[in-house]
Structure formats: C-alpha cells, structure tokens
Motif scaffolding. Structure first.
Motif, PDB file in Angstrom:
ATOM      1  N   LEU A   1      19.610  54.265 -12.718  1.00  0.00           N
ATOM      2  CA  LEU A   1      20.320  55.214 -11.987  1.00  0.00           C
ATOM      3  C   LEU A   1      19.174  56.150 -11.445  1.00  0.00           C
ATOM      4  CD1 LEU A   1      23.115  56.263 -14.443  1.00  0.00           C
ATOM      5  CD2 LEU A   1      23.250  55.553 -11.890  1.00  0.00           C
ATOM      6  N   ALA A   2      17.667  56.261 -12.313  1.00  0.00           N
ATOM      7  CA  ALA A   2      16.663  56.886 -12.018  1.00  0.00           C
ATOM      8  C   ALA A   2      16.167  56.551 -10.578  1.00  0.00           C
ATOM      9  CB  ALA A   2      15.652  57.122 -12.960  1.00  0.00           C
ATOM     10  N   LEU A   3      15.988  54.970 -10.572  1.00  0.00           N
ATOM     11  CA  LEU A   3      15.786  54.465  -9.415  1.00  0.00           C
ATOM     12  C   LEU A   3      16.542  54.440  -8.236  1.00  0.00           C
ATOM     13  CD1 LEU A   3      13.299  52.213  -8.238  1.00  0.00           C
ATOM     14  CD2 LEU A   3      14.919  50.356  -8.823  1.00  0.00           C
ATOM     15  N   VAL A   4      17.743  54.549  -8.500  1.00  0.00           N
ATOM     16  CA  VAL A   4      18.768  54.594  -7.162  1.00  0.00           C
ATOM     17  C   VAL A   4      18.808  56.029  -6.800  1.00  0.00           C
ATOM     18  CG1 VAL A   4      21.102  54.674  -6.571  1.00  0.00           C
ATOM     19  CG2 VAL A   4      19.981  52.520  -8.035  1.00  0.00           C
ATOM     20  N   CYS A   5      18.841  56.839  -7.508  1.00  0.00           N
ATOM     21  CA  CYS A   5      18.899  58.345  -7.008  1.00  0.00           C
ATOM     22  C   CYS A   5      17.629  58.766  -6.444  1.00  0.00           C
ATOM     23  CB  CYS A   5      18.982  59.194  -8.307  1.00  0.00           C
ATOM     24  SG  CYS A   5      20.906  59.133  -8.758  1.00  0.00           S
ATOM     25  N   THR A   6      16.385  58.298  -6.998  1.00  0.00           N
ATOM     26  CA  THR A   6      15.019  58.632  -6.440  1.00  0.00           C
ATOM     27  C   THR A   6      15.117  57.980  -5.340  1.00  0.00           C
ATOM     28  OG1 THR A   6      13.899  56.972  -7.743  1.00  0.00           O
ATOM     29  CG2 THR A   6      13.813  59.338  -8.665  1.00  0.00           C
ATOM     30  N   GLY A   7      15.339  56.879  -4.874  1.00  0.00           N
ATOM     31  CA  GLY A   7      15.125  56.130  -3.783  1.00  0.00           C
ATOM     32  C   GLY A   7      16.175  56.702  -2.502  1.00  0.00           C
ATOM     33  N   LEU A   8      17.478  57.082  -2.933  1.00  0.00           N
ATOM     34  CA  LEU A   8      18.363  57.212  -1.774  1.00  0.00           C
ATOM     35  C   LEU A   8      17.854  58.712  -1.608  1.00  0.00           C
ATOM     36  CD1 LEU A   8      21.958  56.397  -3.176  1.00  0.00           C
ATOM     37  CD2 LEU A   8      20.546  55.408  -1.212  1.00  0.00           C
ATOM     38  N   TYR A   9      17.302  59.510  -2.339  1.00  0.00           N
ATOM     39  CA  TYR A   9      16.764  60.937  -2.124  1.00  0.00           C
ATOM     40  C   TYR A   9      15.535  60.805  -1.210  1.00  0.00           C
ATOM     41  CZ  TYR A   9      15.463  65.890  -2.488  1.00  0.00           C
ATOM     42  OH  TYR A   9      15.056  67.113  -2.606  1.00  0.00           O
ATOM     43  N   ALA A  10      14.595  60.031  -1.793  1.00  0.00           N
ATOM     44  CA  ALA A  10      13.514  59.720  -0.851  1.00  0.00           C
ATOM     45  C   ALA A  10      13.834  59.367   0.817  1.00  0.00           C
ATOM     46  CB  ALA A  10      12.587  58.709  -1.327  1.00  0.00           C
ATOM     47  N   GLY A  11      14.911  58.524   0.872  1.00  0.00           N
ATOM     48  CA  GLY A  11      15.256  58.074   2.071  1.00  0.00           C
ATOM     49  C   GLY A  11      15.979  59.116   3.072  1.00  0.00           C
ATOM     50  N   TYR A  12      16.854  60.048   2.354  1.00  0.00           N
ATOM     51  CA  TYR A  12      17.474  61.297   2.858  1.00  0.00           C
ATOM     52  C   TYR A  12      16.151  62.037   3.473  1.00  0.00           C
ATOM     53  CZ  TYR A  12      20.971  64.991   3.238  1.00  0.00           C
ATOM     54  OH  TYR A  12      21.441  65.964   3.756  1.00  0.00           O
TER      55      TYR A  12
ATOM     56  N   THR B   1       9.099  65.543   0.811  1.00  0.00           N
ATOM     57  CA  THR B   1       9.247  64.236   1.167  1.00  0.00           C
ATOM     58  C   THR B   1       8.415  63.326   0.403  1.00  0.00           C
ATOM     59  OG1 THR B   1      10.398  64.970   3.059  1.00  0.00           O
ATOM     60  CG2 THR B   1       9.518  62.580   2.735  1.00  0.00           C
ATOM     61  N   LEU B   2       6.787  63.904   0.459  1.00  0.00           N
ATOM     62  CA  LEU B   2       5.823  62.960  -0.185  1.00  0.00           C
ATOM     63  C   LEU B   2       6.192  62.832  -1.768  1.00  0.00           C
ATOM     64  CD1 LEU B   2       3.083  61.579   0.100  1.00  0.00           C
ATOM     65  CD2 LEU B   2       2.040  63.943  -0.247  1.00  0.00           C
ATOM     66  N   PHE B   3       6.586  63.925  -2.359  1.00  0.00           N
ATOM     67  CA  PHE B   3       6.591  63.878  -3.703  1.00  0.00           C
ATOM     68  C   PHE B   3       7.909  63.078  -3.963  1.00  0.00           C
ATOM     69  CE2 PHE B   3       3.921  67.486  -3.909  1.00  0.00           C
ATOM     70  CZ  PHE B   3       3.167  67.209  -4.636  1.00  0.00           C
ATOM     71  N   ALA B   4       8.915  63.240  -3.218  1.00  0.00           N
ATOM     72  CA  ALA B   4      10.219  62.404  -3.371  1.00  0.00           C
ATOM     73  C   ALA B   4       9.927  60.839  -3.187  1.00  0.00           C
ATOM     74  CB  ALA B   4      11.406  62.779  -2.397  1.00  0.00           C
ATOM     75  N   VAL B   5       9.178  60.366  -2.165  1.00  0.00           N
ATOM     76  CA  VAL B   5       8.795  58.922  -2.227  1.00  0.00           C
ATOM     77  C   VAL B   5       7.728  58.412  -3.339  1.00  0.00           C
ATOM     78  CG1 VAL B   5       7.430  57.431  -0.625  1.00  0.00           C
ATOM     79  CG2 VAL B   5       8.872  59.154   0.439  1.00  0.00           C
ATOM     80  N   ALA B   6       6.986  59.431  -3.595  1.00  0.00           N
ATOM     81  CA  ALA B   6       5.991  59.136  -4.862  1.00  0.00           C
ATOM     82  C   ALA B   6       6.929  58.806  -6.030  1.00  0.00           C
ATOM     83  CB  ALA B   6       5.205  60.151  -4.933  1.00  0.00           C
TER      84      ALA B   6
ATOM     85  N   GLY C   1      20.257  64.113  -9.592  1.00  0.00           N
ATOM     86  CA  GLY C   1      19.858  62.884 -10.334  1.00  0.00           C
ATOM     87  C   GLY C   1      18.397  62.463 -10.106  1.00  0.00           C
ATOM     88  N   SER C   2      17.923  62.605  -8.890  1.00  0.00           N
ATOM     89  CA  SER C   2      16.305  62.381  -8.660  1.00  0.00           C
ATOM     90  C   SER C   2      15.628  62.962  -9.618  1.00  0.00           C
ATOM     91  CB  SER C   2      16.023  62.571  -7.229  1.00  0.00           C
ATOM     92  OG  SER C   2      16.048  63.908  -6.862  1.00  0.00           O
ATOM     93  N   LEU C   3      15.863  64.161 -10.318  1.00  0.00           N
ATOM     94  CA  LEU C   3      14.950  64.898 -11.179  1.00  0.00           C
ATOM     95  C   LEU C   3      15.557  64.537 -12.542  1.00  0.00           C
ATOM     96  CD1 LEU C   3      12.960  66.853 -12.031  1.00  0.00           C
ATOM     97  CD2 LEU C   3      14.562  68.573 -11.687  1.00  0.00           C
ATOM     98  N   GLY C   4      16.859  64.743 -12.832  1.00  0.00           N
ATOM     99  CA  GLY C   4      17.424  64.494 -14.181  1.00  0.00           C
ATOM    100  C   GLY C   4      17.121  62.979 -14.461  1.00  0.00           C
ATOM    101  N   PHE C   5      17.466  62.068 -13.940  1.00  0.00           N
ATOM    102  CA  PHE C   5      17.584  60.800 -14.414  1.00  0.00           C
ATOM    103  C   PHE C   5      15.984  60.159 -14.715  1.00  0.00           C
ATOM    104  CE2 PHE C   5      21.607  60.011 -12.520  1.00  0.00           C
ATOM    105  CZ  PHE C   5      22.172  59.851 -13.650  1.00  0.00           C
ATOM    106  N   PRO C   6      15.189  60.786 -13.962  1.00  0.00           N
ATOM    107  CA  PRO C   6      13.587  60.310 -14.330  1.00  0.00           C
ATOM    108  C   PRO C   6      13.345  61.029 -15.440  1.00  0.00           C
ATOM    109  CG  PRO C   6      13.664  60.465 -12.083  1.00  0.00           C
ATOM    110  CD  PRO C   6      15.033  60.866 -12.604  1.00  0.00           C
ATOM    111  N   ALA C   7      13.788  62.383 -15.800  1.00  0.00           N
ATOM    112  CA  ALA C   7      13.423  63.209 -16.935  1.00  0.00           C
ATOM    113  C   ALA C   7      13.844  62.582 -18.071  1.00  0.00           C
ATOM    114  CB  ALA C   7      13.576  64.431 -16.566  1.00  0.00           C
ATOM    115  N   VAL C   8      15.140  62.184 -17.975  1.00  0.00           N
ATOM    116  CA  VAL C   8      15.709  61.647 -19.166  1.00  0.00           C
ATOM    117  C   VAL C   8      15.325  60.464 -19.422  1.00  0.00           C
ATOM    118  CG1 VAL C   8      18.049  60.728 -20.051  1.00  0.00           C
ATOM    119  CG2 VAL C   8      17.915  62.964 -18.985  1.00  0.00           C
ATOM    120  N   SER C   9      14.806  59.466 -18.645  1.00  0.00           N
ATOM    121  CA  SER C   9      14.318  58.142 -18.693  1.00  0.00           C
ATOM    122  C   SER C   9      13.140  58.168 -19.405  1.00  0.00           C
ATOM    123  CB  SER C   9      14.329  57.506 -17.414  1.00  0.00           C
ATOM    124  OG  SER C   9      13.757  56.232 -17.598  1.00  0.00           O
TER     125      SER C   9
END
Length: 168
Positions: free
Chosen positions: A22-33, A152-157, A75-83
């Motif tokens: 979920l962390a990967l999916v949310c960060t990927g979709l958010y970065a794409g957005y 955007t740079l931070f989201a992609v990272a 999710g792009s913040l919460g899932f990596p933090a929880v992970s």
C-alpha cells in the motif's frame, strides 16, 4: 492471512507486506499525480489568459481535495510511516533505512503542501472578488509552481525509495 497458491507453494502475505504494498502504490500514484500537474497541467495553463488561469486553478483547488486525492495524500505519508515501524526485522540490509527516508521525504512534501501551496490556494480563492486577475495570478503562479516542483521531487523520491526498499 491471505495466500496465493503458486503451483503447490503457498505465498503468505502478512500485514507488514500489505502495508509495504500500500505504501508503494500510494506513493507511486501520488508521485504520478504530482508529475502530471508539473509536466502537463501547469505548462498548459501557462498559455492561457489571466482570467482563465485563475478560474481553472480556483476550480481545481475546490475539486482536488476529494476522497481519492485525500486517500493518496494521506496514504503516501501514512503507509510509509507505518511500514517503517511494522516488522522492521523482516527487511534485509538497508530496506528499513530506505523506508524511513521515504517517510521523511513524504513528510517534507506534505509540509510544503500545507505550509506553502495550500495558503497560496486560499489566497487565490480570496482574491476572486477583488477583480484583478492579473495581480492574483502574479501573486500565485510562480510561487505555487516552485513549491509544487519541490513537493513533486519529494513525492517521486518517496516512491523510488519505497520501490528500492521492497524485499526481492
């Protein structure tokens, strides 16, 4: 726990695996957005007149915080933090470090959004009744784009770091 049968071998998917996915999916979709806005929407709006620009951005700012965007945003913040905190012993090597740095990147991006882009969005909304669309655009566009580029740079990272962190 859910499992998938692969020719007689069961592949267990645990809670920590699900959170990392979920962390990967949310960060990927958010970065794409964010990238879509950076590479398509804002360059297109650069070519329109001031009244059209401010109308579109006010409309976007009203529509974007819907359920789908909020799910990705949180999710792009919460899932990596929880992970980072769930089953760190399951990661090999530097995976935990990458997840932690991904969470920090997501946090920095969210701080840029809440401390920079959102106040600019609110100022643009408030300027609607003042009638000077050129001044409203001038006060908004350059600063908003600079902040958007940074977030955007931070989201992609964050996305890249989550992808690297996933176990192979």
């Amino acid at each position: 726990m859910p499992y998938e049968d692969r020719g007689g071998a069961a592949m267990m998917i645990g809670m920590s695996d699900l959170i990392e996915i979920l962390a990967l999916v949310c960060t990927g979709l958010y970065a794409g957005y964010m990238l879509a806005f950076l590479s398509g929407v804002m360059p297109a709006l650069k070519e329109v007149d001031d009244a059209s620009f401010t109308l579109v951005m006010r409309t976007v700012n009203r529509k974007v915080p819907g359920p789908f965007f909020l799910l990705l945003f949180l999710g792009s913040l919460g899932f990596p933090a929880v992970s980072f905190f769930v089953a760190p012993e399951a990661r090999n090597g530097s995976g935990g470090t990458f997840v932690g740095i991904a969470a920090v990147c997501a946090l920095v991006g969210h701080l840029i959004t809440s401390g920079g882009n959102v106040p600019l969005n609110n100022a643009l909304k408030s300027s609607r009744d003042q009638g000077d669309e050129r001044a409203a655009r001038a006060a908004f566009e350059g600063r908003w784009n600079a902040l958007h580029g940074a977030r955007t740079l931070f989201a992609v990272a964050a996305f890249v770091l989550m992808a690297v962190a996933l176990p192979r």
